[in-house]
Enzyme design. Structure first.
Site: not given
Ligand SMILES: Cc1cc2nc3c(=O)[nH]c(=O)nc-3n(C[C@H](O)[C@H](O)[C@H](O)COP(=O)(O)OP(=O)(O)OC[C@H]3O[C@@H](n4cnc5c(N)ncnc54)[C@H](O)[C@@H]3O)c2cc1C
Length: 549
Positions: A26, A98, A211, A213, A223, A226, A257, A327, A362, A367
């Site tokens: 994501h 922001f 949260q 959004h 989305l 912001e 937010r 969000h 947040r 993030s």
């Molecule tokens: C639309 C959107 C826009 C955003 N914009 C911003 C922004 O501009 N700035 C900001 O700071 N934050 C933003 N955020 C928030 C931020 O993007 C996320 O909080 C952050 O990227 C999450 O990263 P992560 O590495 O924790 O998880 P993720 O990127 O969600 O990755 C999770 C990983 O875990 C793996 N996984 C999960 N479950 C399993 C399982 N059971 N078995 C094997 N693999 C698994 C998945 O395959 C994936 O690779 C945004 C979020 C969204 C939804």
């Protein structure tokens, strides 16, 4: 990926497991940017204070200090690795505004910041030679004598379950957005890691803090960053008023937010909402029309496309109807600043973890920063831990257990509710009762529904009986994880009888520092309600104050 890279750099033998190809995580959807106090007049203290205030004083200030102190270097490191952040006319890195920030400190790549970062991180993994198991799905974590021994994962291509022995595991499994319907999150954001860790003995913290959004599309929850408001867009109600002047006279559209989402919801509830295109006045306008067209296309190109495709609106000439939508998950697996959980050898970082730097709310663009800062720290610590301990035996029984569960599910008669139906009811229940407004009665109604959904889930059949890419079976595993997350959110939200950050209880609308300046920590108890404990909030230099924007 940042965690894996750091562990590899420290000579650990690392493998990365992901249920999708890593660049489809994501994070790829992150739009607006990443925060760092890099500006000449900016300081880490200012970034930290904004974050503490944004958290409604629930964030742990030692962790927030680590986040802000390391932010500038983290963003420079990303740039050095190849993330082409926006540069101003003088050739220097140039941030955008922001929400909740006292100065512009959000560095960005158009409206595709996450995409840019994720692809560069993936290149780095390839370069470092990290072994990647893509499209492998983790079904359980295994402890031996209280220590991490490894995990069981299903290879989706063949349907086979594999044991993977590990001295240390870092969960970076992302948020649980899809526990709500709609959500800005990808369909894969199902809180798997939170549930896996919880069941393996690591507590969850701040789970009531969800949260909403302020700017999501009514048709599908997508989305609108912001960054649009950061770059000057307005919010207007049906009368054309920039209503934020009533709720946040100083920061207006750029309040935090939780504040903006509540303000919108008041406008909508009091009859000043605009048409959502679905027959109700459940939106307000996000208005970019006073900004130059080229400026919008250069800096906000992605949301220009999203609005055209999903709202049929050209944001350069028309305002787009938006509303608050689920969000981000502030809560998660309780960790310290090195990503450690209560289970030795089990680490967590990113959205699935709760350090807690975000507390009750947040700030936008904190993030992505959280993922790279605490990913790096967890990778370093886990590598060191692995050097000091021996492998634990990983019993055959763990794999057999997952296989047996799969067989039982595949053998179910076809007459129960479908997984999709239970999942949709779950999401709608959470949105209705645990969204922008909450109260004790509604939260209890939701919790009893979740318990009955858990029962229906135990009987829900899986249509596809095959082995190769059985996505039906994946949806089954995910729904189990989601129901655990929902239960944890509701139990915590019922327990916190005050309003703080994103958690707003209409039946107890005031913040109550006397009773509630503390974290709610939940333990998993098989077959019983979660155990509730508290953890103190770490306060280093910023005393709680009334929060005004
Ligand atoms: C639309 C959107 C826009 C955003 N914009 C911003 C922004 O501009 N700035 C900001 O700071 N934050 C933003 N955020 C928030 C931020 O993007 C996320 O909080 C952050 O990227 C999450 O990263 P992560 O590495 O924790 O998880 P993720 O990127 O969600 O990755 C999770 C990983 O875990 C793996 N996984 C999960 N479950 C399993 C399982 N059971 N078995 C094997 N693999 C698994 C998945 O395959 C994936 O690779 C945004 C979020 C969204 C939804």
């Amino acid at each position: 990926m940042r965690a894996a890279l750091e562990a590899k750099r420290r000579h650990a033998d690392v493998a990365l497991i992901s249920k999708v190809h890593p660049v489809r995580s994501h994070s790829v959807a992150a739009q607006g940017g990443i925060n760092a106090p890099l500006g000449q007049s900016d300081t880490w203290e200012s970034h930290a204070y904004d974050t503490v205030k944004g958290s409604d004083y629930l964030g742990d200030q030692d962790a927030i200090e680590a986040l802000s102190r390391e932010a500038a270097q983290a963003v420079v490191d990303l740039e050095n690795m190849g993330v082409a952040f926006y540069r101003g006319p003088d050739g220097r890195l140039a941030p955008r505004n922001f929400g909740g920030a006292s100065t512009a400190r959000t560095y960005f790549v158009g409206a595709i910041t996450g995409h840019a970062i994720l692809h560069v991180m993936y290149e780095q993994l390839l370069r470092a030679g990290v072994k990647i198991y893509e499209e492998w799905f983790v079904t359980s974590l295994v402890n031996e004598g209280g220590f991490t021994a490894g995990l069981v994962a299903q290879e989706l291509l063949t349907g086979r379950f594999h044991p993977i022995q590990a001295k240390a595991i870092i969960l970076c499994t992302g948020g649980c957005g899809r526990v709500y319907e709609p959500s800005t999150n990808a369909l894969i954001c199902t809180g798997d890691g939170m549930s896996l860790a919880w069941r393996a003995g690591a507590p969850l913290m701040d789970m009531e803090m969800v949260q909403y959004h302020p700017t999501t599309l009514p048709s599908n929850g997508a989305l609108m960053t912001e960054g649009a408001r950061g770059d000057g867009a307005y919010l207007r109600n049906a009368l054309g008023d920039r209503f934020m002047s009533k709720y946040a006279p100083n920061k207006l559209e750029l309040a935090s937010r939780d504040v903006v989402s509540r303000a919108e919801q008041v406008e909508i509830d009091e009859g000043r909402g605009v048409d959502d295109g679905l027959g109700a006045k459940s939106c307000v306008y996000l208005d970019c029309t006073h900004l130059p067209r080229e400026f919008i296309l250069e800096r906000l190109g992605e949301i220009y496309e999203i609005a055209r495709q999903f709202a049929n609106v050209d944001i350069t000439t028309q305002p787009v109807p938006v509303r608050p939508g689920m969000h981000y998950m502030m809560g998660g697996i309780k960790t310290n600043v090195d990503g450690r959980t209560r289970v030795p050898g089990l680490y967590a970082a990113g959205e699935c973890a709760c350090v807690s730097v975000h507390g009750g709310n947040r700030l936008g663009a904190n993030s992505l920063l959280d993922t790279v800062i605490f990913g790096r720290r967890a990778g370093a610590h886990a590598a060191e831990f692995a050097r000091q301990v021996e492998f634990r035996p990983l019993s055959e029984g763990a794999v057999l257990d997952s296989e047996r569960r799969a067989q039982e599910v595949l053998g179910r008669p076809a007459n129960g509710d479908s997984i999709a139906k239970v999942r949709m009811e779950l999401g709608q229940t959470m949105h209705q009762y645990a969204g922008v407004w909450r109260d004790g009665k509604g939260l209890n109604t939701a919790l009893s529904r979740i318990y009955s959904l858990k029962e229906r889930y135990q009987r829900a059949p899986v249509q596809d009986k095959g082995k190769v890419f059985n996505t039906n079976l994946v949806f089954h595993w995910e729904l189990g994880y989601m129901l655990d997350n929902a239960e944890a959110i509701l139990v915590s939200a019922i327990h916190r009888t005050e309003s703080r950050g994103a958690h707003y209880r209409t039946d107890c609308p005031e913040r109550d520092d006397q009773s509630w300046l503390k974290h709610i920590v939940l333990d998993y108890r098989p077959g019983a309600a979660p155990g509730i404990q508290y953890a103190p909030v770490t306060i280093t230099r910023w005393k709680p104050e009334k929060r005004v924007y």
